[in-house]
Design an enzyme around this catalytic site. Structure first.
Site, PDB file in Angstrom:
ATOM      1  N   TYR A   1       4.849   2.497  18.930  1.00  0.00           N
ATOM      2  CA  TYR A   1       5.573   3.754  18.714  1.00  0.00           C
ATOM      3  C   TYR A   1       6.135   4.266  20.031  1.00  0.00           C
ATOM      4  O   TYR A   1       6.959   5.172  20.042  1.00  0.00           O
ATOM      5  CB  TYR A   1       4.630   4.778  18.060  1.00  0.00           C
TER       6      TYR A   1
ATOM      7  N   LYS B   1      -5.867  -9.192  11.358  1.00  0.00           N
ATOM      8  CA  LYS B   1      -5.771  -7.745  11.195  1.00  0.00           C
ATOM      9  C   LYS B   1      -7.143  -7.204  10.826  1.00  0.00           C
ATOM     10  O   LYS B   1      -7.717  -7.572   9.805  1.00  0.00           O
ATOM     11  CB  LYS B   1      -4.756  -7.415  10.102  1.00  0.00           C
TER      12      LYS B   1
ATOM     13  N   ARG C   1     -10.461  -0.610   3.049  1.00  0.00           N
ATOM     14  CA  ARG C   1      -9.810  -1.922   3.040  1.00  0.00           C
ATOM     15  C   ARG C   1     -10.710  -3.040   3.572  1.00  0.00           C
ATOM     16  O   ARG C   1     -10.246  -4.115   3.922  1.00  0.00           O
ATOM     17  CB  ARG C   1      -8.535  -1.872   3.894  1.00  0.00           C
TER      18      ARG C   1
ATOM     19  N   LYS D   1      -3.935  -7.334  15.504  1.00  0.00           N
ATOM     20  CA  LYS D   1      -3.809  -5.894  15.281  1.00  0.00           C
ATOM     21  C   LYS D   1      -5.170  -5.285  15.004  1.00  0.00           C
ATOM     22  O   LYS D   1      -5.901  -5.848  14.195  1.00  0.00           O
ATOM     23  CB  LYS D   1      -2.880  -5.700  14.071  1.00  0.00           C
TER      24      LYS D   1
ATOM     25  N   CYS E   1       0.805  -1.234   0.000  1.00  0.00           N
ATOM     26  CA  CYS E   1       0.000   0.000   0.000  1.00  0.00           C
ATOM     27  C   CYS E   1       0.834   1.278   0.000  1.00  0.00           C
ATOM     28  O   CYS E   1       0.392   2.303  -0.510  1.00  0.00           O
ATOM     29  CB  CYS E   1      -0.992   0.010   1.165  1.00  0.00           C
TER      30      CYS E   1
HETATM   31  C1  PBG Z   1       0.173  -1.804   5.843  1.00  0.00           C
HETATM   32  C2  PBG Z   1       0.061  -1.512   7.278  1.00  0.00           C
HETATM   33  C3  PBG Z   1      -0.829  -0.648   7.957  1.00  0.00           C
HETATM   34  C4  PBG Z   1      -0.434  -0.651   9.292  1.00  0.00           C
HETATM   35  C5  PBG Z   1       0.650  -1.514   9.398  1.00  0.00           C
HETATM   36  N1  PBG Z   1       0.922  -2.050   8.156  1.00  0.00           N
HETATM   37  C6  PBG Z   1      -1.895   0.224   7.445  1.00  0.00           C
HETATM   38  C7  PBG Z   1      -3.158  -0.296   6.947  1.00  0.00           C
HETATM   39  O1  PBG Z   1      -3.430  -1.489   6.885  1.00  0.00           O
HETATM   40  O2  PBG Z   1      -3.936   0.564   6.527  1.00  0.00           O
HETATM   41  C8  PBG Z   1      -1.076   0.160  10.395  1.00  0.00           C
HETATM   42  C9  PBG Z   1      -0.207   0.475  11.549  1.00  0.00           C
HETATM   43  C10 PBG Z   1      -0.665   1.556  12.436  1.00  0.00           C
HETATM   44  O3  PBG Z   1      -1.789   2.089  12.350  1.00  0.00           O
HETATM   45  O4  PBG Z   1       0.140   1.924  13.308  1.00  0.00           O
HETATM   46  N2  PBG Z   1      -0.891  -2.455   5.251  1.00  0.00           N
END
Ligand code: PBG
Length: 323
Positions: free
Chosen positions: A312, A194, A216, A247, A121
């Site tokens: 973070y 996720k 998404r 996540k 992405c």
């Molecule tokens: C890539 C990805 C994302 C995150 C980690 N890898 C963004 C998404 O799926 O839109 C999000 C991490 C975060 O919000 O700290 N696909």
């Protein structure tokens, strides 16, 4: 009155509380995300994530060094390429931004584990995590590109690749490609569970990866589903994942606990951008004690079952929990 049980007896002093504490945080629990961009001497703060920066490779190396000095053992890398296209070329070319960053960090801080986020992405012109045709993200065509991306990251020296695009079969496709090219020792940390989450908002500012149309939800999970998390984890387990991930973290602690109880693989949790930004924002207003809320939050994630936490806050948390 004679009370047989008085739980307060063990709460009377910090020494007693420390002795009976069930969950402890340590610097090696945390994985530190870095956003790497082109150029030199660039350290550009992400507006929605105070304390998080877009870093040119020289600055990312400095950041990796300071992370290692604080006792952190691992970083996870995201890339901001110079240009984007329909097929995410920047994700898998030999001199892609992440591939260069892996080599530079490996050289400067050889003891640090390097994890590469494996997704498209940040590299696609439309911002979706795969190949798009007629408004749809195509699964199997995307697998080939993800496999190429993981291979190029492994070849650059990544210890672990972390597929995050939620394509079906991504772990198996990557495992095959790595094994067929002599990288059977490169581990896969799979973003197995996720969710399609509004908590990713600030990350998309940091990584410049907001989709130009739609969202998404056709590939990431529906936040209402818990049983489906078990199926997703099961598939990745079967396809050869070495580490599973859930996540986001705090609003999915139930899911984390379920995956912990059902699978024997190491488990990661991603404390995502929005979860970080909310604490930062409330702290900036003086409404909460930032350090205490940070530690309580990270403790809850570990208590629910995470062996490692991508956050973070990694550096600040390592500082706070170092003996
Ligand atoms: C890539 C990805 C994302 C995150 C980690 N890898 C963004 C998404 O799926 O839109 C999000 C991490 C975060 O919000 O700290 N696909």
């Amino acid at each position: 009155m004679s009370l047989v049980h008085r739980p307060r007896r063990l709460r009377r002093s910090e020494k007693l509380r420390a002795m009976v504490r069930e969950t402890r945080l340590a610097p090696e629990d945390f994985i530190y995300p870095l956003f790497v961009c082109g150029g030199e001497k660039i350290r550009k703060e992400v507006s929605s994530m105070p304390g998080v920066f877009n870093l040119s490779i020289d600055e990312a190396v400095r950041e990796a060094e300071s992370a290692a000095e604080l006792g952190l053992k691992a970083v996870i890398l995201f890339g901001l390429p110079e240009s984007k296209d329909e097929t995410a070329t920047g994700a898998y070319i030999r001199d892609g931004i992440v591939q260069q960053a892996i080599r530079a960090i490996r050289r400067a801080v050889p003891e640090l584990l390097i994890i590469a986020d494996t997704c498209l992405c940040e590299y696609t012109s439309h911002g979706h995590c795969g190949v798009v045709r007629e408004g749809e993200v195509l699964n199997d065509e995307t697998l080939e590109l993800l496999a190429k991306t993981a291979l190029s990251q492994a070849a650059a020296g990544a210890d672990i690749v972390a597929p995050s695009s939620m394509m079906d079969g991504q772990v198996g496709a990557i495992r095959d490609e790595l094994d067929n090219n002599g990288f059977d020792q490169t581990a896969i940390m799979s973003y197995a569970v996720k969710y399609a989450s509004a908590f990713y908002g600030p990350f998309r500012d940091a990584a410049d990866s907001t989709p130009s149309f739609g969202d998404r939800r056709a590939y990431q999970m529906d936040s209402a589903n818990a049983r489906e998390a078990i199926r997703e984890a099961e598939l990745d387990y079967t396809e050869g994942a070495d580490i599973l991930m859930v996540k986001p973290a705090t609003v999915y602690l139930d899911i984390l606990k379920t995956v912990r109880d059902r699978f024997d693989l190491p488990l990661a949790a991603y404390h995502v951008s929005g979860e970080y930004a909310m604490i930062k924002a409330a702290a900036a207003k003086g409404w909460i004690d930032e350090q205490r809320v940070m530690l309580e939050t990270l403790t809850s994630i570990k208590r629910a079952g995470a062996d490692m936490i991508i956050t973070y806050y990694a550096k600040e948390a390592a500082k706070a929990v170092r003996a």
